[in-house]
Design a protein around this motif. Structure first.
Motif, PDB file in Angstrom:
ATOM      1  N   ASP A 329      20.867  27.074   9.934  1.00 31.56           N
ATOM      2  CA  ASP A 329      20.955  26.924   8.476  1.00 31.56           C
ATOM      3  C   ASP A 329      22.347  27.318   7.983  1.00 31.56           C
ATOM      4  OD1 ASP A 329      18.410  26.015   8.428  1.00 31.56           O
ATOM      5  OD2 ASP A 329      17.512  27.785   7.494  1.00 31.56           O
ATOM      6  N   ALA A 330      23.361  26.681   8.577  1.00 30.05           N
ATOM      7  CA  ALA A 330      24.749  27.004   8.247  1.00 30.05           C
ATOM      8  C   ALA A 330      25.601  25.758   8.422  1.00 30.05           C
ATOM      9  CB  ALA A 330      25.264  28.127   9.148  1.00 30.05           C
ATOM     10  N   GLU A 331      26.740  25.746   7.751  1.00 29.97           N
ATOM     11  CA  GLU A 331      27.697  24.653   7.869  1.00 29.97           C
ATOM     12  C   GLU A 331      29.018  25.212   8.354  1.00 29.97           C
ATOM     13  OE1 GLU A 331      29.676  21.118   5.090  1.00 29.97           O
ATOM     14  OE2 GLU A 331      27.759  22.041   4.530  1.00 29.97           O
ATOM     15  N   MET A 332      29.660  24.504   9.297  1.00 29.80           N
ATOM     16  CA  MET A 332      30.904  25.006   9.883  1.00 29.80           C
ATOM     17  C   MET A 332      31.654  23.875  10.569  1.00 29.80           C
ATOM     18  SD  MET A 332      29.293  27.008  13.203  1.00 29.80           S
ATOM     19  CE  MET A 332      27.959  27.685  12.196  1.00 29.80           C
ATOM     20  N   PRO A 333      32.948  24.086  10.871  1.00 32.81           N
ATOM     21  CA  PRO A 333      33.668  23.101  11.681  1.00 32.81           C
ATOM     22  C   PRO A 333      33.039  23.008  13.072  1.00 32.81           C
ATOM     23  CG  PRO A 333      35.191  24.634  10.621  1.00 32.81           C
ATOM     24  CD  PRO A 333      33.812  25.181  10.421  1.00 32.81           C
ATOM     25  N   LEU A 334      33.032  21.816  13.646  1.00 36.49           N
ATOM     26  CA  LEU A 334      32.429  21.644  14.969  1.00 36.49           C
ATOM     27  C   LEU A 334      33.167  22.425  16.041  1.00 36.49           C
ATOM     28  CD1 LEU A 334      31.484  17.889  14.754  1.00 36.49           C
ATOM     29  CD2 LEU A 334      29.926  19.739  15.366  1.00 36.49           C
ATOM     30  N   LEU A 335      34.438  22.717  15.821  1.00 36.53           N
ATOM     31  CA  LEU A 335      35.201  23.521  16.764  1.00 36.53           C
ATOM     32  C   LEU A 335      34.622  24.925  16.910  1.00 36.53           C
ATOM     33  CD1 LEU A 335      37.713  23.469  18.590  1.00 36.53           C
ATOM     34  CD2 LEU A 335      39.042  24.318  16.647  1.00 36.53           C
ATOM     35  N   GLU A 336      33.907  25.402  15.888  1.00 37.12           N
ATOM     36  CA  GLU A 336      33.319  26.751  15.907  1.00 37.12           C
ATOM     37  C   GLU A 336      31.850  26.736  16.299  1.00 37.12           C
ATOM     38  OE1 GLU A 336      33.991  28.511  12.102  1.00 37.12           O
ATOM     39  OE2 GLU A 336      36.139  28.027  12.085  1.00 37.12           O
ATOM     40  N   TYR A 337      31.290  25.548  16.504  1.00 39.19           N
ATOM     41  CA  TYR A 337      29.852  25.423  16.745  1.00 39.19           C
ATOM     42  C   TYR A 337      29.518  25.646  18.217  1.00 39.19           C
ATOM     43  CZ  TYR A 337      25.128  23.602  16.001  1.00 39.19           C
ATOM     44  OH  TYR A 337      23.759  23.462  15.925  1.00 39.19           O
ATOM     45  N   MET A 338      28.243  25.561  18.524  1.00 37.37           N
ATOM     46  CA  MET A 338      27.763  25.779  19.882  1.00 37.37           C
ATOM     47  C   MET A 338      28.309  24.731  20.846  1.00 37.37           C
ATOM     48  SD  MET A 338      23.755  26.825  19.304  1.00 37.37           S
ATOM     49  CE  MET A 338      23.337  25.346  18.380  1.00 37.37           C
ATOM     50  N   TYR A 339      28.365  25.109  22.120  1.00 35.17           N
ATOM     51  CA  TYR A 339      28.873  24.243  23.184  1.00 35.17           C
ATOM     52  C   TYR A 339      27.705  23.585  23.908  1.00 35.17           C
ATOM     53  CZ  TYR A 339      31.461  22.932  27.419  1.00 35.17           C
ATOM     54  OH  TYR A 339      32.016  22.247  28.468  1.00 35.17           O
ATOM     55  N   GLN A 340      27.767  22.261  24.061  1.00 35.12           N
ATOM     56  CA  GLN A 340      26.694  21.552  24.747  1.00 35.12           C
ATOM     57  C   GLN A 340      26.806  21.742  26.259  1.00 35.12           C
ATOM     58  OE1 GLN A 340      24.166  17.436  24.373  1.00 35.12           O
ATOM     59  NE2 GLN A 340      26.343  17.287  23.981  1.00 35.12           N
ATOM     60  N   ILE A 341      25.673  22.059  26.919  1.00 37.11           N
ATOM     61  CA  ILE A 341      25.705  22.358  28.346  1.00 37.11           C
ATOM     62  C   ILE A 341      24.769  21.469  29.154  1.00 37.11           C
ATOM     63  CG2 ILE A 341      26.506  24.734  28.119  1.00 37.11           C
ATOM     64  CD1 ILE A 341      23.595  25.656  28.279  1.00 37.11           C
ATOM     65  N   GLY A 342      24.240  20.415  28.540  1.00 41.57           N
ATOM     66  CA  GLY A 342      23.406  19.512  29.323  1.00 41.57           C
ATOM     67  C   GLY A 342      22.593  18.583  28.454  1.00 41.57           C
ATOM     68  N   VAL A 343      22.054  17.536  29.098  1.00 45.50           N
ATOM     69  CA  VAL A 343      21.168  16.594  28.427  1.00 45.50           C
ATOM     70  C   VAL A 343      20.217  16.017  29.461  1.00 45.50           C
ATOM     71  CG1 VAL A 343      22.800  14.683  28.734  1.00 45.50           C
ATOM     72  CG2 VAL A 343      21.079  14.546  26.939  1.00 45.50           C
ATOM     73  N   GLN A 344      18.961  15.867  29.092  1.00 45.09           N
ATOM     74  CA  GLN A 344      17.943  15.224  29.927  1.00 45.09           C
ATOM     75  C   GLN A 344      17.009  14.424  29.028  1.00 45.09           C
ATOM     76  OE1 GLN A 344      16.903  19.052  32.200  1.00 45.09           O
ATOM     77  NE2 GLN A 344      16.231  17.457  33.647  1.00 45.09           N
ATOM     78  N   GLN A 345      16.945  13.121  29.287  1.00 41.20           N
ATOM     79  CA  GLN A 345      16.080  12.233  28.507  1.00 41.20           C
ATOM     80  C   GLN A 345      16.345  12.413  27.013  1.00 41.20           C
ATOM     81  OE1 GLN A 345      14.517   9.903  30.126  1.00 41.20           O
ATOM     82  NE2 GLN A 345      15.080  10.784  32.092  1.00 41.20           N
ATOM     83  N   ASP A 346      15.393  12.983  26.255  1.00 41.39           N
ATOM     84  CA  ASP A 346      15.590  13.175  24.820  1.00 41.39           C
ATOM     85  C   ASP A 346      15.767  14.648  24.460  1.00 41.39           C
ATOM     86  OD1 ASP A 346      13.059  13.957  25.413  1.00 41.39           O
ATOM     87  OD2 ASP A 346      12.084  12.925  23.749  1.00 41.39           O
ATOM     88  N   VAL A 347      16.253  15.447  25.403  1.00 40.72           N
ATOM     89  CA  VAL A 347      16.466  16.879  25.187  1.00 40.72           C
ATOM     90  C   VAL A 347      17.943  17.206  25.405  1.00 40.72           C
ATOM     91  CG1 VAL A 347      15.933  19.198  26.021  1.00 40.72           C
ATOM     92  CG2 VAL A 347      14.117  17.494  25.849  1.00 40.72           C
ATOM     93  N   ARG A 348      18.509  17.980  24.489  1.00 42.43           N
ATOM     94  CA  ARG A 348      19.890  18.442  24.615  1.00 42.43           C
ATOM     95  C   ARG A 348      19.919  19.962  24.678  1.00 42.43           C
ATOM     96  NH1 ARG A 348      23.735  14.634  23.962  1.00 42.43           N
ATOM     97  NH2 ARG A 348      22.944  12.593  23.277  1.00 42.43           N
ATOM     98  N   TYR A 349      20.791  20.480  25.549  1.00 41.02           N
ATOM     99  CA  TYR A 349      20.908  21.922  25.743  1.00 41.02           C
ATOM    100  C   TYR A 349      22.248  22.417  25.197  1.00 41.02           C
ATOM    101  CZ  TYR A 349      17.309  20.712  29.166  1.00 41.02           C
ATOM    102  OH  TYR A 349      16.195  20.208  29.787  1.00 41.02           O
ATOM    103  N   PHE A 350      22.194  23.503  24.435  1.00 45.77           N
ATOM    104  CA  PHE A 350      23.396  24.121  23.890  1.00 45.77           C
ATOM    105  C   PHE A 350      23.409  25.617  24.233  1.00 45.77           C
ATOM    106  CE2 PHE A 350      23.439  20.244  21.555  1.00 45.77           C
ATOM    107  CZ  PHE A 350      24.738  20.051  21.109  1.00 45.77           C
ATOM    108  N   ARG A 351      24.603  26.178  24.223  1.00 49.42           N
ATOM    109  CA  ARG A 351      24.795  27.607  24.483  1.00 49.42           C
ATOM    110  C   ARG A 351      25.083  28.310  23.163  1.00 49.42           C
ATOM    111  NH1 ARG A 351      29.773  28.120  27.903  1.00 49.42           N
ATOM    112  NH2 ARG A 351      30.902  28.217  25.940  1.00 49.42           N
ATOM    113  N   LEU A 352      24.258  29.313  22.828  1.00 47.97           N
ATOM    114  CA  LEU A 352      24.436  30.077  21.591  1.00 47.97           C
ATOM    115  C   LEU A 352      24.889  31.489  21.933  1.00 47.97           C
ATOM    116  CD1 LEU A 352      24.239  30.548  18.566  1.00 47.97           C
ATOM    117  CD2 LEU A 352      21.766  30.866  18.816  1.00 47.97           C
TER     118      LEU A 352
END
Length: 402
Positions: A329-352
């Motif tokens: 529930d926040a807005e920010m530049p994508l450079l400051e956002y979470m890093y994507q670490i994978g994808v499978q089918q219709d699921v995406r994984y991010f690192r928080l």
């Protein structure tokens, strides 16, 4: 005099065309069933347009840093991250509890001083390691099956894909000084022979041509795909052929071959040139799901973008900011956002990481929004209260819209 001038112009034009044709072999035009245009846009991505739900996984029982990649396997998690002992690949249960290390740091059998990349095909975990070996591990049986030595070609491969029938696609980006190298090879491990070679390397430029590469070869639904920074689209890689999958339309933001393959003294000078140009650069990190293809690129001096291709409509949009109305529930530049670490089918994984979560929570507290957020996301607040700067990064599992 007119004849000499005319002759000079003809020689110049033919020479320019010949040089252009010669350079195009290093970044060929791609004929593909799909075409999109990559355009830098200063827009805000609304996360709920992309995903409609999430889960949080907290790795427990082991201290991990540099979480780079994750994949689900049979209600388990395979996680690439560095432990205190510098081991690099681990197995967690569905709740994130540590089970065992799959690949240890060392110089013994089935150990490595560095993991380059890994893939899971059916029940087999394949690992490409620094020692120019490809390790095969049975996830079903819980044991190593074999160590495949890579062919001695005077080059080191940095990514691979499993093509089947004992054949593998390999990628490398550093040419031999003598030249004659290619970016992609198909290796038949049964015969011990290279069978195919595609896209020649440009010896003067490939040190900087491949900057920022991640996930160059990826696999989904039984097919293999290849994309490299500055290429004109995404290829489908077969045992015997390389064909276009998606073409990126040339436009005013596409760096011309003559400028890309100029003789830059160093990588840093090339990067400085990119920052001062009006072209997209370092377009990388392709993550393709059932519906969306996400990637990243830079534009001008430090303008970081996400690009989103919607395969339902075959449209392409790029963004510099995100409105996360699903998890943070926040807005920010994508450079400051979470890093994507994978994808499978219709699921995406991010690192928080904790520092990002802490920054968001402190901002909400300063704005008087923390109590409302806690009521909406009690799961996040429960984890946040137990975390500190030494905590493992959380794994966010986003469920993508179809």
């Amino acid at each position: 005099m007119r004849y000499l001038l005319f002759t000079f112009l003809i020689v110049f034009l033919f020479g320019s065309c010949a040089e252009k044709d010669a350079l195009s072999q290093y970044r060929p035009e791609i004929e593909a069933p799909h075409e999109v245009e990559i355009i830098p846009e200063d827009e805000t991505l609304v996360l709920s347009d992309l995903v409609d739900g999430y889960e949080l996984i907290e790795p427990k029982g082991i201290i991990l840093s540099s979480l780079l990649q994750i994949e689900a396997y049979d209600f388990l998690w395979i996680v690439q991250a560095t432990s205190i002992d510098k081991d690099v690949l681990h197995l967690l249960d569905a709740e994130g509890n540590f089970i065992k290390t799959l690949l240890k740091n060392g110089q013994g059998p089935n150990e490595t001083t560095g993991l380059l990349t890994w893939k899971v095909i059916d029940d087999i975990l394949y690992m490409l390691v620094w020692e120019d070996r490809l390790l095969r591990y049975s996830l079903k049986e819980g044991k190593y099956l074999e160590s495949i030595p890579l062919p001695a070609m005077g080059i080191s491969f940095t990514d691979f894909a499993v093509l089947g029938h004992g054949k593998y696609a390999f990628y490398h980006s550093r040419p031999n000084p003598e030249g004659g190298d290619y970016k992609l090879y198909v290796y038949d491990s049964n015969k011990g022979e290279m069978e195919q070679a595609w896209i020649p390397l440009y010896a003067k430029a490939d040190d900087y041509f491949s900057i920022g590469q991640t996930n160059v070869l990826y696999q989904r639904e039984g097919k293999c795909y290849f994309y490299e920074t500055f290429q004109r689209g995404i290829y489908e890689v077969g045992e015997d052929d390389l064909k276009g999958y998606i073409s990126f339309k040339d436009n005013e933001y596409t760096m011309p071959d003559g400028e890309l393959f100029s003789d830059y003294p160093s990588v840093m000078e090339f990067i400085d040139h990119c920052k001062q140009s009006s072209y997209i650069w370092v377009h990388r990190s392709i993550h393709e799901s059932r519906r969306f293809i996400l990637s990243k690129f830079m534009y001008k001096d430090g303008l970081f973008h996400w690009n989103v291709i919607d395969k339902n409509r075959w449209t392409s949009r790029s963004y510099t900011k995100i409105k996360d109305d699903v998890l943070l529930d926040a807005e920010m530049p994508l450079l400051e956002y979470m890093y994507q670490i994978g994808v499978q089918q219709d699921v995406r994984y991010f690192r928080l990481p904790y520092d990002l979560l802490q920054k968001v929570m402190e901002q909400k507290e300063a704005n008087g929004e923390l109590d409302a957020y806690a009521r909406k996301h009690p799961d996040v607040m429960e984890l946040y209260k137990t975390m500190n700067e030494d905590s493992n990064d959380l794994i966010v599992v986003f469920h993508e819209k179809q």
